[in-house]
Write a protein that holds these residues in place. Sequence first.
Motif, mmCIF file in Angstrom:
data_model
loop_
_atom_site.group_PDB
_atom_site.id
_atom_site.type_symbol
_atom_site.label_atom_id
_atom_site.label_comp_id
_atom_site.label_asym_id
_atom_site.label_seq_id
_atom_site.Cartn_x
_atom_site.Cartn_y
_atom_site.Cartn_z
ATOM 1 N N PHE A 251 0.803 -1.226 0.000
ATOM 2 C CA PHE A 251 0.000 0.000 0.000
ATOM 3 C C PHE A 251 0.835 1.275 0.000
ATOM 4 C CE2 PHE A 251 -2.421 -3.369 2.134
ATOM 5 C CZ PHE A 251 -3.518 -3.426 1.287
ATOM 6 N N TYR A 252 2.100 1.151 -0.327
ATOM 7 C CA TYR A 252 2.966 2.328 -0.407
ATOM 8 C C TYR A 252 3.134 2.727 -1.869
ATOM 9 C CZ TYR A 252 6.964 5.445 0.055
ATOM 10 O OH TYR A 252 7.796 6.540 -0.008
ATOM 11 N N VAL A 253 2.908 4.002 -2.149
ATOM 12 C CA VAL A 253 3.054 4.529 -3.503
ATOM 13 C C VAL A 253 4.112 5.615 -3.478
ATOM 14 C CG1 VAL A 253 1.913 5.680 -5.431
ATOM 15 C CG2 VAL A 253 0.650 4.003 -4.057
ATOM 16 N N GLU A 254 5.113 5.446 -4.321
ATOM 17 C CA GLU A 254 6.208 6.412 -4.376
ATOM 18 C C GLU A 254 5.664 7.815 -4.662
ATOM 19 O OE1 GLU A 254 10.048 7.388 -3.783
ATOM 20 O OE2 GLU A 254 9.351 5.295 -3.807
ATOM 21 N N GLY A 255 6.098 8.765 -3.847
ATOM 22 C CA GLY A 255 5.662 10.140 -4.019
ATOM 23 C C GLY A 255 4.400 10.498 -3.276
ATOM 24 N N TYR A 256 3.649 9.472 -2.803
ATOM 25 C CA TYR A 256 2.395 9.718 -2.088
ATOM 26 C C TYR A 256 2.404 9.149 -0.674
ATOM 27 C CZ TYR A 256 0.552 11.041 -6.659
ATOM 28 O OH TYR A 256 0.349 11.659 -7.856
ATOM 29 N N GLY A 257 3.259 8.162 -0.445
ATOM 30 C CA GLY A 257 3.314 7.551 0.874
ATOM 31 C C GLY A 257 2.388 6.347 0.979
ATOM 32 N N GLU A 258 2.038 6.009 2.212
ATOM 33 C CA GLU A 258 1.189 4.850 2.489
ATOM 34 C C GLU A 258 -0.279 5.253 2.395
ATOM 35 O OE1 GLU A 258 0.563 2.480 6.437
ATOM 36 O OE2 GLU A 258 2.588 2.081 5.701
ATOM 37 N N LEU A 259 -1.028 4.559 1.554
ATOM 38 C CA LEU A 259 -2.397 4.974 1.230
ATOM 39 C C LEU A 259 -3.441 3.940 1.628
ATOM 40 C CD1 LEU A 259 -1.748 6.405 -2.353
ATOM 41 C CD2 LEU A 259 -1.788 7.650 -0.192
ATOM 42 N N MET A 260 -3.118 3.011 2.517
ATOM 43 C CA MET A 260 -4.035 1.912 2.799
ATOM 44 C C MET A 260 -5.384 2.401 3.312
ATOM 45 S SD MET A 260 -3.682 -1.405 5.330
ATOM 46 C CE MET A 260 -4.507 -0.620 6.738
ATOM 47 N N GLU A 261 -5.391 3.252 4.355
ATOM 48 C CA GLU A 261 -6.656 3.687 4.957
ATOM 49 C C GLU A 261 -7.520 4.435 3.956
ATOM 50 O OE1 GLU A 261 -3.852 3.761 6.640
ATOM 51 O OE2 GLU A 261 -4.279 2.618 8.465
ATOM 52 N N ASP A 262 -6.902 5.370 3.218
ATOM 53 C CA ASP A 262 -7.680 6.151 2.251
ATOM 54 C C ASP A 262 -8.262 5.267 1.158
ATOM 55 O OD1 ASP A 262 -7.063 8.430 3.658
ATOM 56 O OD2 ASP A 262 -5.393 9.015 2.360
ATOM 57 N N TRP A 263 -7.434 4.347 0.624
ATOM 58 C CA TRP A 263 -7.923 3.461 -0.427
ATOM 59 C C TRP A 263 -9.000 2.520 0.089
ATOM 60 C CZ3 TRP A 263 -7.299 -1.969 -0.855
ATOM 61 C CH2 TRP A 263 -7.759 -2.502 -2.063
ATOM 62 N N LEU A 264 -8.791 1.949 1.276
ATOM 63 C CA LEU A 264 -9.769 1.008 1.837
ATOM 64 C C LEU A 264 -11.096 1.701 2.095
ATOM 65 C CD1 LEU A 264 -10.404 -1.815 2.923
ATOM 66 C CD2 LEU A 264 -9.520 -1.079 5.144
ATOM 67 N N GLN A 265 -11.053 2.902 2.652
ATOM 68 C CA GLN A 265 -12.301 3.623 2.920
ATOM 69 C C GLN A 265 -13.045 3.941 1.629
ATOM 70 O OE1 GLN A 265 -11.806 7.252 5.139
ATOM 71 N NE2 GLN A 265 -13.975 7.753 5.120
ATOM 72 N N SER A 266 -12.292 4.367 0.611
ATOM 73 C CA SER A 266 -12.918 4.693 -0.673
ATOM 74 C C SER A 266 -13.577 3.475 -1.310
ATOM 75 C CB SER A 266 -11.860 5.275 -1.623
ATOM 76 O OG SER A 266 -12.379 5.468 -2.919
ATOM 77 N N ARG A 267 -12.877 2.335 -1.317
ATOM 78 C CA ARG A 267 -13.424 1.137 -1.961
ATOM 79 C C ARG A 267 -14.569 0.532 -1.163
ATOM 80 N NH1 ARG A 267 -14.721 -0.155 -5.464
ATOM 81 N NH2 ARG A 267 -14.172 -2.329 -5.826
ATOM 82 N N THR A 268 -14.445 0.499 0.161
ATOM 83 C CA THR A 268 -15.536 -0.082 0.951
ATOM 84 C C THR A 268 -16.786 0.785 0.864
ATOM 85 O OG1 THR A 268 -14.615 0.991 2.930
ATOM 86 C CG2 THR A 268 -14.051 -1.316 2.567
ATOM 87 N N THR A 269 -16.615 2.106 0.827
ATOM 88 C CA THR A 269 -17.778 2.988 0.656
ATOM 89 C C THR A 269 -18.467 2.704 -0.665
ATOM 90 O OG1 THR A 269 -16.771 4.735 2.000
ATOM 91 C CG2 THR A 269 -18.540 5.384 0.496
ATOM 92 N N GLN A 270 -17.683 2.582 -1.731
ATOM 93 C CA GLN A 270 -18.245 2.302 -3.049
ATOM 94 C C GLN A 270 -18.940 0.943 -3.076
ATOM 95 O OE1 GLN A 270 -15.327 2.221 -6.165
ATOM 96 N NE2 GLN A 270 -16.814 1.894 -7.798
#
Length: 536
Positions: A251-270
Amino acid sequence: GLRRALDMLGETPKKQFLEILAANIHKFALQEQYSLSRVYPVEISSEYKNLQSFFSEAAPEEATGEDRAEPTALSELRRMLTALPQKAGISAEEFVAKVKDEDSSQALKAVNARTRSAFFAEVRQSLYRFSEASQKELVEFFTELKAEVVKLVDSMTQEVSVWLDEERVASAWQNHAKQASLRIQAQNLFQAVLSQSFQANFKQIGSGAKRAKEAFLLQTAVCLKTGAEKLYWDSVPGLLDLAAQMRRSFFYVEGYGELMEDWLQSRTTQINQEFLQRGTAILGSNFSEVVSRLRQIFRPGRWMFLSDPRVEGDLITLFLEDSIPRHVLSMTSLTKLLELVGSNGGDDFHIYNDIVRLPPLSSAPFLAPQDLTESALLEVLKRLPCFPPLQRLQGGRYRFGRMEVVFQLTATELAAQVVASPTVAVPEVLRALDFFVQFGPQEYPTATVDAVKASDQALMCGTTQILDVNAMPTLPTLPTLPKLGLMSLPPIAPIAPMAPLGSLGAVGPGPVPQPMGSLAMPAFSGPKFGIDDDEI
């Protein structure tokens, strides 16, 4: 019983069953794969040393005569594969060239499907010994190897899912011993996922299997989030570091950092929005059939955990036909659909936090209410698990656990006002049902477990009684909170009436709900699975 039934059907149906089982063996957890392999002639699809603690060791099966008689070229490939060093080098490049030449191609075509699949499973296990360019070349060249890679990811996803299932059950039943053992299981699981072999395979899963990739990422993210919230990772040496490595790895993206919580919240909401849209549409078009299916999942008077993996799986199958991964649906989404059934003429489900039941066919005896307010209060209590008796105090007060509360009938329903409590600093005015849902777990934390346990033992879950304080043991006087004026509740949004729809047929026992029209909801579009290549 199943083996006898297969024998009675004859060789052809038996062979078809075994072929289907072998093709789908990777969808089972390793423990289940091992159990199936002891009964049926199928092979375990994943061989991970770090996961061997999940199932007992078994001696490898002897190869059949047909399997032993493999071409010389294939035997040479196996020898070269076994001799590969741990790091990519010249010998790995020589293997890539050798496995793609004409002799090897003919040898692979000459053997049976089982031998060919076993060979590519061996290549998959050794994939990390090749350079990334060679890994990609092999996976794209051999469709059987690509299939083995997807099977491996599916198997690991299933392992994470099983861990989440067991964690939910242990948390619901407040089984602390099981929760402790789950920490060790998580440690073994993380070590397997972080192994060089799995990491190499996951990187090569490719754009054609985004659904398998996203399913793994969703289950892994839910696992990491659950363990962090419940402090599972803090009590085992090294486990917190393994969890951190998991987050960085996936869940680490170069230049953005660790995005697990943001991605998980977005996908579970959808996903939850899509679930509600799809469920609402199905209720509108097949209401009677859905009610009938729900009556097969739930039983009158029997409390069940909504977090029970079987219940969640049955509801997903009913509304979405397994088109979404497990463990991402919220309890709110599940209860909304069940409440929608009742508001449109179907069964009026009793829901208390994470447990649910159909109304019992008969009510347990209770003392007659003293007035209309108590009569309404008893109707609310009938929808809830059984608590210790409410104590009837002076001045219209009642004691619930350590709290004192006043109930009052409003124009719409029964309201509750907290007037004395060791935990509530400001008096609250709530709907009576909301009062018990909010403060029940605080005052009686085992009420849900006791209700489900009584249901499992086929005991009647009675209604909470209201007794005069003189009939109860005396408790210390609680501090009185400031008085509020006349209680007022926010207006309750009315449920829009449904247009009639032709019935789809009678349902099971109990009153047949009126047919229901199509609900006015946004058009449902099929769920988008997978993550774009420039995302996680």
